[in-house]
Design a protein around this motif. Structure first.
Motif, PDB file in Angstrom:
ATOM      1  N   THR A 181      15.009   5.406  16.272  1.00  0.00           N
ATOM      2  CA  THR A 181      15.449   5.314  17.649  1.00  0.00           C
ATOM      3  C   THR A 181      15.201   3.901  18.180  1.00  0.00           C
ATOM      4  O   THR A 181      14.147   3.319  17.940  1.00  0.00           O
ATOM      5  CB  THR A 181      14.689   6.323  18.524  1.00  0.00           C
ATOM      6  OG1 THR A 181      14.965   7.642  18.049  1.00  0.00           O
ATOM      7  CG2 THR A 181      15.104   6.224  19.977  1.00  0.00           C
ATOM      8  N   LYS A 214      20.505   9.361  20.383  1.00  0.00           N
ATOM      9  CA  LYS A 214      19.988  10.724  20.465  1.00  0.00           C
ATOM     10  C   LYS A 214      19.877  11.394  19.108  1.00  0.00           C
ATOM     11  O   LYS A 214      19.049  12.275  18.919  1.00  0.00           O
ATOM     12  CB  LYS A 214      20.862  11.549  21.410  1.00  0.00           C
ATOM     13  CG  LYS A 214      20.721  11.115  22.867  1.00  0.00           C
ATOM     14  CD  LYS A 214      21.471  12.028  23.805  1.00  0.00           C
ATOM     15  CE  LYS A 214      21.236  11.603  25.258  1.00  0.00           C
ATOM     16  NZ  LYS A 214      21.956  12.466  26.227  1.00  0.00           N
ATOM     17  N   TRP A 218      13.180   9.690  17.233  1.00  0.00           N
ATOM     18  CA  TRP A 218      12.398  10.059  18.421  1.00  0.00           C
ATOM     19  C   TRP A 218      12.801  11.430  18.943  1.00  0.00           C
ATOM     20  O   TRP A 218      11.951  12.284  19.213  1.00  0.00           O
ATOM     21  CB  TRP A 218      12.577   9.006  19.512  1.00  0.00           C
ATOM     22  CG  TRP A 218      11.691   9.192  20.720  1.00  0.00           C
ATOM     23  CD1 TRP A 218      10.439   8.671  20.902  1.00  0.00           C
ATOM     24  CD2 TRP A 218      11.987   9.949  21.897  1.00  0.00           C
ATOM     25  NE1 TRP A 218       9.935   9.054  22.130  1.00  0.00           N
ATOM     26  CE2 TRP A 218      10.870   9.845  22.760  1.00  0.00           C
ATOM     27  CE3 TRP A 218      13.084  10.715  22.304  1.00  0.00           C
ATOM     28  CZ2 TRP A 218      10.824  10.468  23.999  1.00  0.00           C
ATOM     29  CZ3 TRP A 218      13.040  11.346  23.543  1.00  0.00           C
ATOM     30  CH2 TRP A 218      11.919  11.219  24.373  1.00  0.00           C
ATOM     31  N   HIS A 219      14.092  11.676  19.071  1.00  0.00           N
ATOM     32  CA  HIS A 219      14.578  12.946  19.607  1.00  0.00           C
ATOM     33  C   HIS A 219      14.315  14.097  18.641  1.00  0.00           C
ATOM     34  O   HIS A 219      13.864  15.174  19.050  1.00  0.00           O
ATOM     35  CB  HIS A 219      16.077  12.845  19.908  1.00  0.00           C
ATOM     36  CG  HIS A 219      16.398  11.864  20.991  1.00  0.00           C
ATOM     37  ND1 HIS A 219      16.309  12.182  22.334  1.00  0.00           N
ATOM     38  CD2 HIS A 219      16.791  10.571  20.938  1.00  0.00           C
ATOM     39  CE1 HIS A 219      16.648  11.132  23.052  1.00  0.00           C
ATOM     40  NE2 HIS A 219      16.939  10.139  22.240  1.00  0.00           N
ATOM     41  N   LYS A 222      10.631  15.093  18.662  1.00  0.00           N
ATOM     42  CA  LYS A 222      10.285  15.847  19.861  1.00  0.00           C
ATOM     43  C   LYS A 222      10.811  17.276  19.803  1.00  0.00           C
ATOM     44  O   LYS A 222      10.243  18.182  20.421  1.00  0.00           O
ATOM     45  CB  LYS A 222      10.833  15.145  21.106  1.00  0.00           C
ATOM     46  CG  LYS A 222      10.328  13.720  21.311  1.00  0.00           C
ATOM     47  CD  LYS A 222       8.825  13.631  21.264  1.00  0.00           C
ATOM     48  CE  LYS A 222       8.363  12.188  21.353  1.00  0.00           C
ATOM     49  NZ  LYS A 222       6.902  12.048  21.061  1.00  0.00           N
ATOM     50  N   GLU A 223      11.914  17.484  19.068  1.00  0.00           N
ATOM     51  CA  GLU A 223      12.483  18.814  18.927  1.00  0.00           C
ATOM     52  C   GLU A 223      11.793  19.639  17.846  1.00  0.00           C
ATOM     53  O   GLU A 223      12.125  20.811  17.646  1.00  0.00           O
ATOM     54  CB  GLU A 223      13.973  18.705  18.606  1.00  0.00           C
ATOM     55  CG  GLU A 223      14.807  18.143  19.760  1.00  0.00           C
ATOM     56  CD  GLU A 223      16.240  17.869  19.346  1.00  0.00           C
ATOM     57  OE1 GLU A 223      16.576  18.105  18.165  1.00  0.00           O
ATOM     58  OE2 GLU A 223      17.022  17.412  20.197  1.00  0.00           O
TER      59      GLU A 223
END
Length: 252
Positions: A181, A214, A218-219, A222-223
């Motif tokens: 990211t 996205k 990083w995304h 977090k998911e």
């Protein structure tokens, strides 16, 4: 196999100690890590003072050394003093106490150590767990590290390429191969005063990812996904190279 382990949390850290035990299933393991925490040291090297490499212990196929310098110093010293002729087959940096996704790639000593191995042409992997506790549960991180190591043995990495594995604190949903990211840190300092009333600044902050990244580490982290990102040494923007060359010619 012979695997060299390093990190930026220090040779006593639970992450590298547990990883070492797991890697013994592949062969000989050598830890060369800082004598204390060196988080955020990125690619820093020690140039103004001598370094000491201290042998801590050898038990069976596991040897442990500590170094007074940075994570990169540890890898450099290991390759130039302990293994100048017979290089390790693999270098793993970690398991880091805390994630190293996104722009943390630029700051992390964990990534710095793995990058140094990549510079030497040795297959290198950085492993980070999204948990900063001193004794977190590393079982999933180890399982995914073993999986990635087997992948690296099956298919050699391209030239100048290393891998970065990030594992969530919760049970991973699976593994996502994805880019890093792009973003930056925001709210980077807490401002305060010392005991004498002098202004001081504590580094803190959080990552603010760019809107167009996205489907990146990083995304996904977090998911709840483990993320695996191939990183390369060459930072050249080849898409803009020709335009920059033309601009330089016009400016002559």
């Amino acid at each position: 196999m012979h695997i060299l382990l390093s990190n930026d949390d220090g040779f006593r850290a639970a992450g590298i100690q547990e990883l070492a035990q797991a890697m013994l299933a592949f062969g000989q393991v050598t830890i060369v890590a800082p004598d204390g925490p060196r988080s955020g040291f990125s690619g820093a090297i020690t140039t103004t003072q001598p370094l000491r490499l201290k042998h801590r212990t050898t038990e069976g196929n596991l040897a442990v050394y500590s170094c007074e310098g940075t994570p990169v110093d540890c890898v450099k010293l290991a390759l130039n003093t302990l293994f100048p002729d017979q290089r390790p087959d693999l270098i793993i940096s970690g398991i880091n106490h805390g994630s190293n996704e996104g722009i943390c790639v630029s700051y992390s000593g964990t990534l710095g150590a793995a990058r140094e191995g990549c510079i030497y042409g040795i297959p290198s992997l950085a492993v980070s767990l999204d948990d900063t506790a001193w004794h977190p549960d590393f079982s999933d991180s180890i399982d995914y590290t073993v999986r990635v190591v087997k992948m690296m043995l099956e298919k050699p990495l391209p030239w100048q390429t290393m891998l970065s594995l990030n594992v969530p604190k919760t049970k991973p949903k699976g593994l996502k191969v994805c880019p890093m990211t792009v973003g930056r840190f925001v709210e980077e300092f807490v401002h305060s005063e010392d005991g004498r009333g002098k202004r001081i600044h504590w580094l803190t902050g959080r990552q603010d990812p760019a809107e167009d990244t996205k489907e990146a580490d990083w995304h996904y982290l977090k998911e709840g996904w483990a993320t695996l990102t191939p990183l390369q040494l060459d930072c050249t923007n080849y898409q803009w190279l020709g335009e920059l060359e033309a601009l330089a010619e016009r400016s002559a």
